[in-house]
Design an enzyme around this catalytic site. Structure first.
Site, PDB file in Angstrom:
ATOM      1  N   GLU A 278      27.284 -43.522 186.645  1.00 31.33           N
ATOM      2  CA  GLU A 278      28.685 -43.118 187.529  1.00 31.33           C
ATOM      3  C   GLU A 278      29.487 -43.204 186.535  1.00 31.33           C
ATOM      4  OE1 GLU A 278      31.624 -44.050 188.775  1.00 31.33           O
ATOM      5  OE2 GLU A 278      32.297 -46.202 188.630  1.00 31.33           O
ATOM      6  N   GLU A 287      38.345 -38.437 183.714  1.00 33.57           N
ATOM      7  CA  GLU A 287      36.853 -38.765 182.468  1.00 33.57           C
ATOM      8  C   GLU A 287      36.838 -37.762 182.077  1.00 33.57           C
ATOM      9  OE1 GLU A 287      35.614 -42.229 183.098  1.00 33.57           O
ATOM     10  OE2 GLU A 287      37.176 -43.372 184.549  1.00 33.57           O
TER      11      GLU A 287
HETATM   12  C1  LIG Z   1      32.615 -45.428 185.016  1.00 34.45           C
HETATM   13  S1  LIG Z   1      31.719 -46.772 183.743  1.00 34.45           S
HETATM   14  C2  LIG Z   1      30.073 -47.176 184.530  1.00 34.45           C
HETATM   15  C3  LIG Z   1      29.777 -48.497 183.904  1.00 34.45           C
HETATM   16  C4  LIG Z   1      28.072 -48.722 184.641  1.00 34.45           C
HETATM   17  N1  LIG Z   1      27.987 -48.195 184.039  1.00 34.45           N
HETATM   18  C5  LIG Z   1      28.846 -49.362 185.819  1.00 34.45           C
HETATM   19  O1  LIG Z   1      28.144 -48.613 186.893  1.00 34.45           O
HETATM   20  O2  LIG Z   1      28.965 -50.293 186.151  1.00 34.45           O
HETATM   21  C6  LIG Z   1      31.504 -45.593 182.206  1.00 34.45           C
HETATM   22  C7  LIG Z   1      30.829 -45.960 181.109  1.00 34.45           C
HETATM   23  O3  LIG Z   1      30.509 -44.797 180.095  1.00 34.45           O
HETATM   24  C8  LIG Z   1      30.518 -44.862 179.474  1.00 34.45           C
HETATM   25  N2  LIG Z   1      30.214 -43.698 178.954  1.00 34.45           N
HETATM   26  C9  LIG Z   1      31.923 -42.267 179.242  1.00 34.45           C
HETATM   27  N3  LIG Z   1      30.962 -41.583 178.495  1.00 34.45           N
HETATM   28  C10 LIG Z   1      30.086 -41.588 177.380  1.00 34.45           C
HETATM   29  C11 LIG Z   1      29.557 -40.919 176.510  1.00 34.45           C
HETATM   30  N4  LIG Z   1      29.821 -39.654 176.622  1.00 34.45           N
HETATM   31  N5  LIG Z   1      27.966 -41.606 176.571  1.00 34.45           N
HETATM   32  C12 LIG Z   1      28.131 -42.690 176.237  1.00 34.45           C
HETATM   33  N6  LIG Z   1      28.307 -43.763 177.035  1.00 34.45           N
HETATM   34  C13 LIG Z   1      29.547 -43.044 178.326  1.00 34.45           C
HETATM   35  C14 LIG Z   1      31.449 -45.679 178.907  1.00 34.45           C
HETATM   36  O4  LIG Z   1      31.815 -46.378 177.928  1.00 34.45           O
HETATM   37  C15 LIG Z   1      31.878 -46.559 180.323  1.00 34.45           C
HETATM   38  O5  LIG Z   1      31.241 -47.913 179.958  1.00 34.45           O
END
Ligand SMILES: C[S@@+](CC[C@H](N)C(=O)[O-])C[C@H]1O[C@@H](n2cnc3c(N)ncnc32)[C@H](O)[C@@H]1O
Length: 547
Positions: A278, A287
């Protein structure tokens, strides 16, 4: 789980001593090393500390594990770094996987796994950096490594994102309350759930990577849909909570491995058949997580693998909203005071006025403010190059349905605009509007052209450049002359969150009602996750709280 290492030199003086490479060697003190399912080498016990030594004695980069750092004899375990992978299992635990030949026949290759227990998280991080460094530099036979301290390798993420921005970003996502916000957006989460379950044929028996797993919810859905194994990659501290959640759902959890780290950095033991994520932010791209999604594709996905979601769309239409325009313009009235405690504030009025118009407005509005049918721009996640997301240039062309003062461009990442119609789901469906400081005048049938250019910046967002032009109307139009052009520059990172119920619509006197193609009830259908525009996501709301 993860790993950590003590960096010290051959004197085995503990982790206080700075890292020194001596004669192309580098040592780390470990709590323990345990070889997985091995009959050849007895596991070490926690009471007998182990030393890990990187070196390239024979011109091949190796990692040797010794029971005692003073030992110069045969190492208990030798790993050739060229084919080895190091995976974090926890803050102080990692697993090192490498190829080895069977003793009976060199033709047959097996994978060997070694669980490494570090003394603390810091040491784990350093060990991982060194591992990558030695692996990279040691691949060239006989290549010499630079003397001195090994600097942690900067990842692609670190190269382009300011560390303060990343710190805030992952701190935010590391908190349960913000993950809860996303989970409580039932339209968003329910859409993902339905899409995964309805497409379970794609998941059964497949290896899945959850890119930015957060609480691990999508990994659990994938496991419910029959995935063989799911790697849940999450960079924030949320990875620990995800582990807890997954451990508490053992029937699914035994097929999920949480890996704490950035998708740009972590190594996985196998390729994925499916990526699920997501990654969409406000205006799809805020972001800059789409870039991470695309990097994950290039790093982990098999050539014919599937991505859920596959495409994203930005829908755009010019709008007319006198109230919004006046509200923004009025914010700067403060600076028109000539006697503010004896100080004339007016020299700053123009700057303040322009400043307020650099903020994109995030709210929910009535679709009847739109003055032309929307167009959309598609981003195909399966094809786009990561670099193509650094600058996104969208040509604009609309035909006005009504005569109106155009105040700017409305954008939305879902297929349908919010409606105030009774019965619509009670979800926030925030949309974004770029407001011009000088409105344009259009007549029904007139063409509105322009350009929306978004340039990524290192604070995980974009600078937006919007230009709208209205062509000449009536006599002289054939010459193609442009009557009015207005431009604005906005920062997607600094929006004006105008959170409220959808604004009441009052028809402007010069506007005729038109049948907007958008004024339909929200109708979420999740029969195919390849339609991410159907996915209502809360990221927009999250951004507000990130500020
Ligand atoms: C919008 S949230 C979605 C969380 C979960 N997948 C959901 O649908 O409820 C995005 C998540 O991706 C993680 N994230 C963002 N960029 C990332 C990266 N480059 N590597 C690993 N995690 C990342 C963030 O910390 C966050 O927890």
């Amino acid at each position: 789980m993860e790993a950590s290492v003590a960096k010290h030199n051959n004197n085995n003086n503990g982790n206080k001593q700075p890292l020194v490479q001596q004669q192309q060697q580098q040592e780390f003190a470990l709590v323990s090393v345990t070889e997985l399912a091995s009959s050849s080498s007895p596991p070490s016990s926690p009471s007998s500390p182990v030393t890990a030594r990187f070196g390239a004695d024979n011109g091949v980069a190796e990692l040797r594990f010794h029971r005692d750092s003073k030992s110069t004899g045969a190492a208990a375990i030798v790993v050739e770094l060229q084919d080895a992978q190091l995976i974090k299992l926890g803050p102080v635990q990692s697993i090192c996987i490498s190829d080895c030949s069977s003793s009976d026949t060199v033709k047959e290759k097996y994978s060997r796994g070694v669980t490494i227990q570090f003394r603390n998280e810091e040491e784990s991080k350093t060990f991982h950096c060194s591992f990558q460094q030695w692996k990279k530099q040691g691949i060239v036979q006989g290549a010499s490594l630079p003397n001195g301290v090994i600097e942690p390798t900067k990842s692609k993420f670190d190269d382009k994102i300011e560390s303060s921005s990343a710190k805030m970003y992952f701190h935010y996502y590391g908190q349960l309350l913000h993950q809860q916000n996303m989970l409580q957006d039932y339209v968003r989460t329910g859409t993902y759930y339905a899409a995964v379950i309805e497409n379970r044929a794609d998941f059964i028996g497949r290896v899945v990577v959850d890119v930015g797993a957060g609480s691990g919810i999508l990994s659990l859905f994938a496991a419910q849909a029959g995935a063989k194994h799911v790697y849940a990659v999450e960079a924030s501290e949320m990875a620990e909570y995800a582990r807890k959640l997954i451990a508490g759902n053992p029937s699914l959890g035994d097929r999920i491995t949480v890996i704490k780290g950035k998708v740009e950095d972590v190594e996985l033991p196998e390729k994925a058949d499916i990526l699920i994520s997501e990654p969409m932010g406000t205006l799809l791209v805020n972001e800059r997580m789409l870039e991470s999604y695309v990097i994950a594709r290039d790093r982990f996905l098999t050539p014919n693998g599937k991505m859920f979601p596959t495409v994203g769309r930005i829908h755009m239409a010019p709008f007319s909203d006198e109230y919004l325009f006046i509200e923004i313009a009025n914010k700067s009235l403060f600076w028109q005071q000539r006697n503010y405690y004896g100080v004339d504030l007016t020299p700053l009025y123009n700057s303040a006025f322009q400043g307020y118009f650099t903020q994109p407005v995030v709210d929910a509005f009535d679709p009847r403010v739109l003055v032309a049918p929307a167009i959309f721009h598609v981003i195909n996640f399966t094809e786009i190059k990561e670099e193509d997301l650094y600058e996104i240039d969208i040509p604009l062309k609309f035909i006005a349905s009504v005569g109106a003062r155009v105040h700017g461009l409305a954008c939305c990442t879902v297929q349908r605009w919010l409606t105030t119609a009774p019965g619509a789901p009670t979800t926030h469906w925030y949309q974004l509007r770029c407001v011009l400081s000088q409105p344009l005048y259009v007549m029904a049938g007139q063409e509105i052209t322009g350009r929306l250019r978004m340039v990524a910046h290192n604070a995980q967002s974009y600078t937006i450049y919007l230009t709208l032009s209205v062509k000449m109307w009536g006599p002289g139009a054939e010459q193609g002359g442009i009557l009015q052009t207005e431009s604005c520059k906005l920062d997607l990172k600094e929006p004006y969150y105008r959170m409220s119920q959808p604004q009441a619509y009052t028809m402007a006197q010069d506007q005729q009602p038109h049948q907007s193609i958008h004024s339909q009830d929200i109708n979420i259908q999740a029969d195919d996750l390849e339609e991410p525009e159907l996915i209502q996501h809360l990221s927009q709301n999250l951004d507000a709280q990130l500020q």
